[in-house]
Design a protein around this motif. Structure first.
Motif: not given
Length: 372
Positions: A193-204, A326-330, A337-343
């Motif tokens: 079930e790769l869909e969960y890995i996509v969410c964990l490592y791409a934040g979709l 991501c924050l733990e990796k500095r 914010s850009e990666l998450l798609g926040h305004s």
């Protein structure tokens, strides 16, 4: 009449009827102009032209609201100034909040006569039965309605100057501990079930991962493009209550490019190779083909968390976990914010300020005194 589109109806005589607001009666109710045609698209085009003309010269229409009720102005604001410019889910949220909270309490007041004390009484009343976060949402909506009235010269000042609202405490988002994330990754490695890995490592988001198509992935650049989201909306016709639609993301910022780790790009490429013989467009499909229903994906993860004894987590927890890692990796707030798609980065800080605070504490604690 069967309804389709914005104020367009299918008549019993087979014709389509469109209507648009051209003014207000003395009692404040809208006065409509009508358009008729044999084809829906014909009526829609004519209606669009007439509405555009009304927007260029709105004074005769808007003047009727100056002495009208707030309910009448809310109706116009929703249908003429908001619905054409937001997605259907946002419009329905605004409409629901207005009908449930604003109109029953202050909808009968005259727009130009509403004062700050009236708004404060309104806030004091709704906060008795609503969570602070919902009170803030309703107040933001009401303020937008007043801002539009001011911009159209229907009122002078916005009656929101010193209105006091309940403190809105943002809850710390549920994040998977590293041990919990490891258990989940080991489990989905076995089930594929790769869909969960996509969410964990791409934040979709949930709708974004269900809408992901192979054309949205650049394997050479290891880049994933978020161009669509899958959402469930109410049906206007037929027996079903809701239906799935492929739509554009909610905001322009949500439409983004997302770098992905090399291992994830490789796993996605392997998945595409395995499915090369299938008629496939979506990366994650239902057993019958076509897109995967977000509700199905949510239910699967719920059962998986229960099996793995991960409590208090849900699908959006995967996105929160991605942000925290991501924050733990500095990775900086603006980049995240850009990666998450926040305004705005402020939204990111609002949800993940505790993460940056903990990182600061850890960093300071690593400091040692310089030897004298």
């Amino acid at each position: 009449m069967a309804r389709r589109g914005e104020n367009i109806y299918h008549r019993k005589d087979g014709r389509w009827e469109g209507r648009y607001i051209i003014g207000r009666k003395q009692n404040g109710k809208p006065r409509f102009g009508y358009v008729y045609g044999r084809q829906y698209i014909e009526v829609k085009r004519t209606l669009t032209i007439l509405k555009a003309k009304a927007a260029k010269n709105p004074a005769p229409v808007l003047e009727a609201y100056r002495n009208g009720t707030l309910e009448a102005w809310v109706d116009y604001w929703l249908e003429a100034m908001t619905k054409p410019y937001v997605d259907i889910s946002t419009y329905r949220i605004y409409k629901s909040q207005a009908e449930k909270h604003i109109i029953p309490r202050i909808g009968g007041l005259q727009v130009g006569e509403i004062r700050q004390d009236d708004v404060q009484d309104f806030v004091n009343e709704i906060k008795k039965g609503l969570a602070p976060s919902m009170v803030h949402n309703v107040c933001r909506l009401l303020k937008s309605i007043f801002v539009a009235a001011r911009d159209k010269n229907l009122i002078g000042e916005i009656p929101f100057g010193k209105v006091r609202k309940p403190q809105n405490k943002v809850k710390r988002p549920r994040v998977l501990a590293c041990s919990e994330q490891l258990r989940l990754e080991r489990d989905v490695a076995q089930t594929g079930e790769l869909e969960y890995i996509v969410c964990l490592y791409a934040g979709l988001r949930l709708g974004e991962v269900c809408a992901l198509r192979w054309e949205d992935i650049d394997f050479e650049e290891k880049m994933l493009y978020v161009n669509h989201t899958l959402k469930r909306v109410p049906c206007k016709e037929g027996g079903a209550k809701t239906k799935l639609i492929l739509d554009t993301p909610k905001t322009e910022n949500s439409r983004r490019e997302m770098p992905i780790p090399a291992f994830l790009a490789w796993q996605l490429k392997e998945k595409m190779a395995r499915e090369n013989g299938r008629e496939t467009d979506f990366v994650f499909q239902s057993p019958r083909g076509g897109c995967l229903d977000p509700r199905t994906l949510q239910e699967r993860l719920k059962k998986k968390f229960k099996k793995l004894k991960v409590r208090g987590a849900h699908f959006h927890t995967l996105r929160h976990t991605f942000a925290t890692r991501c924050l733990e990796k500095r990775i900086g707030i603006e980049t995240l914010s850009e990666l998450l798609g926040h305004s705005t980065p402020q939204i990111t800080i609002q949800y993940y300020a505790h993460c940056t605070r903990e990182n600061k504490i850890k960093s300071i604690r690593r400091l040692n005194r310089i030897a004298c």
